[in-house]
Scaffold this active site. Sequence first.
Site, short mmCIF file in Angstrom:
data_model
loop_
_atom_site.label_atom_id
_atom_site.label_comp_id
_atom_site.label_asym_id
_atom_site.label_seq_id
_atom_site.Cartn_x
_atom_site.Cartn_y
_atom_site.Cartn_z
N MET A 17 0.83 -1.21 0.00
CA MET A 17 0.00 0.00 0.00
C MET A 17 0.86 1.26 0.00
SD MET A 17 -3.07 -1.00 -0.29
CE MET A 17 -3.91 0.56 -0.05
N ASP A 36 10.37 3.62 6.24
CA ASP A 36 9.93 2.42 6.95
C ASP A 36 10.75 2.37 8.24
OD1 ASP A 36 9.16 -0.43 7.59
OD2 ASP A 36 8.26 -0.28 5.60
N GLU A 96 -2.41 -2.79 10.10
CA GLU A 96 -3.64 -2.41 10.81
C GLU A 96 -3.60 -2.87 12.27
OE1 GLU A 96 -7.04 -0.87 9.09
OE2 GLU A 96 -5.03 0.01 8.99
N LYS A 101 -0.17 2.03 15.26
CA LYS A 101 -0.53 3.29 14.61
C LYS A 101 -0.51 4.45 15.61
CE LYS A 101 -3.20 1.39 10.74
NZ LYS A 101 -2.38 1.86 9.61
N SER A 123 -8.11 1.26 7.02
CA SER A 123 -9.42 0.89 6.46
C SER A 123 -10.47 0.71 7.55
CB SER A 123 -9.30 -0.41 5.66
OG SER A 123 -8.90 -1.48 6.51
N HIS A 144 -7.96 6.69 2.80
CA HIS A 144 -7.93 5.25 2.57
C HIS A 144 -7.92 4.93 1.08
CE1 HIS A 144 -10.28 1.21 2.77
NE2 HIS A 144 -8.97 0.99 2.67
N ASN A 147 -6.57 -1.07 -3.01
CA ASN A 147 -5.46 -1.89 -3.49
C ASN A 147 -5.79 -2.58 -4.81
OD1 ASN A 147 -2.98 -3.29 -3.37
ND2 ASN A 147 -3.89 -4.98 -2.26
N GLU A 156 -11.13 6.78 -0.08
CA GLU A 156 -12.13 7.07 0.94
C GLU A 156 -11.54 8.08 1.93
OE1 GLU A 156 -15.12 4.26 3.49
OE2 GLU A 156 -13.03 3.65 3.44
N ASN A 194 -15.72 -0.74 3.81
CA ASN A 194 -15.79 -2.03 4.51
C ASN A 194 -17.18 -2.30 5.07
OD1 ASN A 194 -13.28 -3.07 4.02
ND2 ASN A 194 -12.34 -2.14 5.81
#
Length: 211
Positions: A17, A36, A96, A101, A123, A144, A147, A156, A194
């Site tokens: 992503m 990263d 996630e 996060k 998401s 969001h 993929n 989104e 979702n």
Amino acid sequence: MDVDAIKTVAVLGAGQMGGGIAQVAAQTGLNVLFGDIDLARAEAGKAKIEKGLARLVTKGKIDETRKAEILGLIKPVGGVGEFSSGVDIAIEAATENIDLKKKIFAGLDEAVPDGAILATNTSSISITLLAAVTKRPASVVGMHFMNPVPVMKLVEIIRGLQTADPVYEATVGLAAKMGKTTITSKDCPGFLVNRILIPLINEACFALQEG
């Protein structure tokens, strides 16, 4: 913030992503700091982007010059600490995991300039919850992507309880600049995509169960 003021995007997370977001941002002409947990992972993420662009060259969709232009705008960095200079928006694209996060957003809040937007590609995790660990909840927003990011057009946008109108508008504008179509969701479980997708998957399972 005006969308035209966004020149440099920091993307944290060099997986599929994050790599897709970095590629699309660079294709838009934005400078990208691509980070990263260490530089090696960021460099590996850029190498995957290069392979994807090479396939586009083979298919005749871009040429070698365009490929080099895109890659030239992506700079791998070792992590959040290197997002301190000139970043206009930081987009988090990590696993996630709520605790992870939260830790990332606390770090971004310390590292990224005060006027910058903090966005998450989550998401499902509450934007308001992530904003609460920062000193700038009005500048936190959900962005969001679907993929695979370079192919899928939908983004989104999720407003936290305190997301400011200019932050929301700049984020929508950035997505449009990237060639994306946006929908806006309240900060509710599952957001929109979702919330619609999961019942469809469940119904498919029920249909299979019933033969």
